[in-house]
Design a protein around this motif. Structure first.
Motif, short mmCIF file in Angstrom:
data_model
loop_
_atom_site.label_atom_id
_atom_site.label_comp_id
_atom_site.label_asym_id
_atom_site.label_seq_id
_atom_site.Cartn_x
_atom_site.Cartn_y
_atom_site.Cartn_z
N ASP A 124 -2.72 11.67 -13.86
CA ASP A 124 -3.40 10.62 -12.78
C ASP A 124 -4.05 11.19 -12.07
O ASP A 124 -4.69 10.43 -11.20
CB ASP A 124 -1.47 10.12 -12.67
N GLY A 125 -3.90 12.62 -11.50
CA GLY A 125 -4.69 13.18 -10.58
C GLY A 125 -4.56 12.86 -9.53
O GLY A 125 -3.25 12.16 -9.19
N TYR A 126 -5.66 12.17 -8.57
CA TYR A 126 -5.02 11.53 -7.20
C TYR A 126 -5.00 9.90 -7.99
O TYR A 126 -6.30 9.30 -8.51
CB TYR A 126 -6.51 11.34 -6.30
N ARG A 127 -3.93 9.24 -6.91
CA ARG A 127 -3.54 8.05 -7.09
C ARG A 127 -4.12 7.61 -5.86
O ARG A 127 -3.19 7.43 -4.83
CB ARG A 127 -2.20 7.70 -7.61
N VAL A 128 -4.83 6.29 -6.05
CA VAL A 128 -5.30 5.31 -4.70
C VAL A 128 -4.95 3.15 -5.19
O VAL A 128 -5.41 3.41 -6.05
CB VAL A 128 -7.15 5.46 -5.09
N LEU A 129 -3.87 2.81 -4.39
CA LEU A 129 -3.85 1.95 -4.70
C LEU A 129 -4.82 1.29 -4.21
O LEU A 129 -4.62 1.16 -2.55
CB LEU A 129 -2.08 1.64 -4.22
N VAL A 130 -5.05 0.47 -5.07
CA VAL A 130 -6.25 -0.41 -4.57
C VAL A 130 -5.95 -2.45 -3.79
O VAL A 130 -6.41 -2.69 -4.31
CB VAL A 130 -7.04 -0.32 -5.67
N ASP A 131 -3.93 -2.06 -4.17
CA ASP A 131 -4.11 -3.63 -3.80
C ASP A 131 -3.78 -3.31 -2.46
O ASP A 131 -3.25 -2.92 -1.74
CB ASP A 131 -3.12 -4.03 -4.66
N ARG A 132 -3.73 -4.74 -2.00
CA ARG A 132 -3.25 -5.19 -0.04
C ARG A 132 -1.75 -5.43 -0.38
O ARG A 132 -1.14 -4.72 1.05
CB ARG A 132 -4.06 -6.42 0.32
N VAL A 170 -9.57 10.76 -10.77
CA VAL A 170 -9.06 9.39 -9.64
C VAL A 170 -8.81 8.08 -10.51
O VAL A 170 -8.61 7.67 -11.58
CB VAL A 170 -10.24 8.85 -8.78
N THR A 171 -6.89 7.95 -10.41
CA THR A 171 -6.93 6.47 -10.97
C THR A 171 -6.14 5.27 -9.92
O THR A 171 -5.76 5.83 -8.48
CB THR A 171 -5.23 7.22 -11.65
N LEU A 172 -6.98 4.41 -10.31
CA LEU A 172 -6.67 3.64 -9.58
C LEU A 172 -5.90 2.74 -9.88
O LEU A 172 -4.96 2.43 -10.96
CB LEU A 172 -8.56 2.75 -9.76
N VAL A 173 -4.73 2.62 -8.76
CA VAL A 173 -3.52 2.05 -9.44
C VAL A 173 -3.36 0.52 -8.71
O VAL A 173 -3.67 0.21 -7.71
CB VAL A 173 -2.67 2.68 -8.92
#
Length: 116
Positions: free
Chosen positions: A15-23, A93-96
């Protein structure tokens, strides 16, 4: 490399760097287990847009238009710039996201925007 992953799938080293893109934090998931490196709440659709869309497939085309318009607002635009920086700084980068619909959600809109 940019990729997308549902929060309910186990994180792994690919996954690499995991970024949560939800509010909103994914229901029933702990912060320790999710291994989120960055939570960009401001990049998520507004509460009003999210509630209107309600992940109904027939509304996705309009949701996408409205969400892209929201990304031009100051807080969202700053978050988008931060996401672009993260993508340039990390090899993966993984968009979660937490949505049940794995094809029609804000992470896919962001992915399309960033990979054009």
């Amino acid at each position: 490399m940019l990729q997308i992953k549902r929060a309910y799938l186990a994180p792994n080293e690919m996954d690499g760097y995991r970024v949560l893109v939800d509010r909103i934090w994914p229901r029933g998931k702990s912060k320790e287990v999710e291994k989120i490196d960055c939570w960009l709440k401001d990049i998520a659709p507004s509460t009003e847009l999210r509630q209107w869309f309600n992940h109904e497939p027939k509304k996705y085309a309009q949701f996408k238009i409205d969400y892209l318009a929201e990304l031009q607002n100051v807080p969202q635009k700053r978050a988008l710039e931060e996401l672009k920086q993260l993508v340039s700084q990390h090899p993966t980068v993984t968009l979660v996201y937490g949505a049940k619909n794995e094809e029609q959600n804000n992470a896919h809109v962001l992915y399309e925007l960033l990979t054009k």
